[in-house]
Design a protein around this motif. Sequence first.
Motif, short mmCIF file in Angstrom:
data_model
loop_
_atom_site.label_atom_id
_atom_site.label_comp_id
_atom_site.label_asym_id
_atom_site.label_seq_id
_atom_site.Cartn_x
_atom_site.Cartn_y
_atom_site.Cartn_z
N THR A 109 -10.16 5.60 13.07
CA THR A 109 -11.44 5.17 12.52
C THR A 109 -11.33 5.00 11.02
OG1 THR A 109 -13.83 5.56 12.55
CG2 THR A 109 -12.41 7.49 12.17
N THR A 110 -12.43 4.63 10.38
CA THR A 110 -12.46 4.39 8.94
C THR A 110 -12.02 5.63 8.17
OG1 THR A 110 -14.30 2.86 9.30
CG2 THR A 110 -13.92 3.62 7.04
N PRO A 111 -11.15 5.50 7.18
CA PRO A 111 -10.63 6.67 6.48
C PRO A 111 -11.62 7.28 5.49
CG PRO A 111 -9.75 4.69 5.48
CD PRO A 111 -10.53 4.24 6.69
N PRO A 112 -11.63 8.61 5.37
CA PRO A 112 -12.43 9.25 4.32
C PRO A 112 -12.00 8.77 2.93
CG PRO A 112 -11.60 10.86 5.90
CD PRO A 112 -10.91 9.57 6.21
N GLY A 113 -12.96 8.55 2.07
CA GLY A 113 -12.63 8.13 0.71
C GLY A 113 -12.51 6.64 0.53
N GLY A 114 -12.63 5.87 1.62
CA GLY A 114 -12.57 4.42 1.50
C GLY A 114 -11.21 3.83 1.83
N ALA A 115 -11.17 2.51 1.84
CA ALA A 115 -9.95 1.79 2.18
C ALA A 115 -8.84 2.11 1.18
CB ALA A 115 -10.22 0.29 2.20
N GLY A 116 -7.62 2.11 1.68
CA GLY A 116 -6.46 2.33 0.82
C GLY A 116 -5.23 1.69 1.42
N ASN A 117 -4.15 1.74 0.70
CA ASN A 117 -2.90 1.16 1.18
C ASN A 117 -1.75 2.11 0.88
OD1 ASN A 117 -1.39 -1.40 2.12
ND2 ASN A 117 -0.29 -0.81 0.27
N GLU A 118 -0.84 2.23 1.86
CA GLU A 118 0.39 2.98 1.70
C GLU A 118 1.55 2.10 2.14
OE1 GLU A 118 0.87 7.45 2.51
OE2 GLU A 118 -0.57 6.75 4.01
N GLY A 119 2.39 1.71 1.19
CA GLY A 119 3.58 0.95 1.55
C GLY A 119 3.37 -0.55 1.58
N GLY A 120 4.33 -1.23 2.17
CA GLY A 120 4.35 -2.69 2.18
C GLY A 120 5.51 -3.21 1.37
N SER A 121 5.95 -4.42 1.65
CA SER A 121 7.15 -4.92 1.00
C SER A 121 7.06 -6.42 0.68
CB SER A 121 8.38 -4.62 1.85
OG SER A 121 8.15 -4.95 3.21
N PHE A 122 8.15 -6.94 0.08
CA PHE A 122 8.17 -8.30 -0.45
C PHE A 122 9.57 -8.91 -0.26
CE2 PHE A 122 5.23 -5.67 -2.79
CZ PHE A 122 4.10 -6.45 -2.95
#
Length: 428
Positions: A294-307
């Motif tokens: 479900t929706t995370p506490p503290g709001g949307a966020g991002n961990e990781g990802g690449s290019f």
Amino acid sequence: MAVSRRRLLALGAGAAAGGLGLAGCGSQRSLGRSDEITMWAWDRSVSDELVARAETEGIPGAEGFRVSRTNVGGNYNTKVRTTLAGKSMVPDIIGINADVATYFTNQDMFIDLNDFGAAELKSMYLDWKWNQCITPEGRMIAFPMDTGPTGLYYRTDLLKEAGITTDPEELAARAPDWDGFIALGKELQKSQERAVICPNLRKIWDVRMGQLGGDRYMTEDGQYIGDRDEIREIFELGYRVSREGLSAGALDGSSDVEGVVASGRQPVSIGATWWGLAYPEAVAPDTEGKWRVTTPPGGAGNEGGSFLAITKYSKNPEAAFTFISWLQSPENQVTAFTEMSLFPSSPLSFEMPEMREPRPFYGGQRTIEVFAPSAREVKTAYRSPYDRVIDPIMFDEMANVDAGKSVEAAWKDAQDDIERELTREGVF
């Protein structure tokens, strides 16, 4: 504690200790045959299916060229930087992790993708992700691949035992912020005394930092701002989690991190899309059907990802760009998701049927309904070339808080160490 933007971008030599150190010599030859577009990446960073097609059938839209991929093991970043510094046998394309800003001080080592029409594709990708690979000078040195939008994962059976709702919307309303998340953990401890909400405080640091927007540790014009209250409050948050016994204190990267999930000791976790695959799905397969998100506490966020970036030594940058823009098209990002759970950076992917399939591990839930809004709502954050210096210091001191060090002492030591290291880098 400030340095001009011009000075910041000229500090390639000062960044040599941890960056590229471009003092090497060599013939400046690219790697591979004249009809090969060579690519270095790490295992499970790109779709094997799609890359294999470009290896055997050629690059769609670049007639006469095919891809030759190498999965680089060991310390990937060190090998890439050493090869770039040596200026010989450099691949056409390299994968870059979330630390893309590390390369800003050496932006001349990469092709500006705007020269090949990248800007025309911008509307198909998330703004915050696109902006991460744009240098302060406006050069686009890499192309977006996957992202790591976060959600709140939870075990329905263990929440039921604690008398806590398992309805996604109701649970999100119960823990809308970090105070609510801590309260949720304390409620879980009433039925399971050793229940935790995180394996260690580094996890708290990663997640909370991923929810912040704007400038993180440095401004784009080179001012250090990692000593502000907003960052200090994450130390305080970590202390609260630890004081309540809600951190397992597991050594980061150890099997203990997997163990707290496999044993059921961690019935809830804020994690990116890849967390579900790496932890409950991998280490607790017998819990299939019991998890939800479900929706995370503290709001949307991002961990990781690449290019993906094209080096200036590429034998044919146009063919290389044709390949990476094809590989990371919205349609092909869906292929990468279904193949290995690499969450797309293109919102156009979110509406495709394959992304909306019910997920058996999550009780048939369509998890895209949580992660798509989270991905869209991530705030744009500026990552500086010196985050690679600052982050490890913050991680270490958060671990010290987990071990009982006072917030005041940990914060002071972190700031002192950062000032020393940035001085060594030539920033101050």
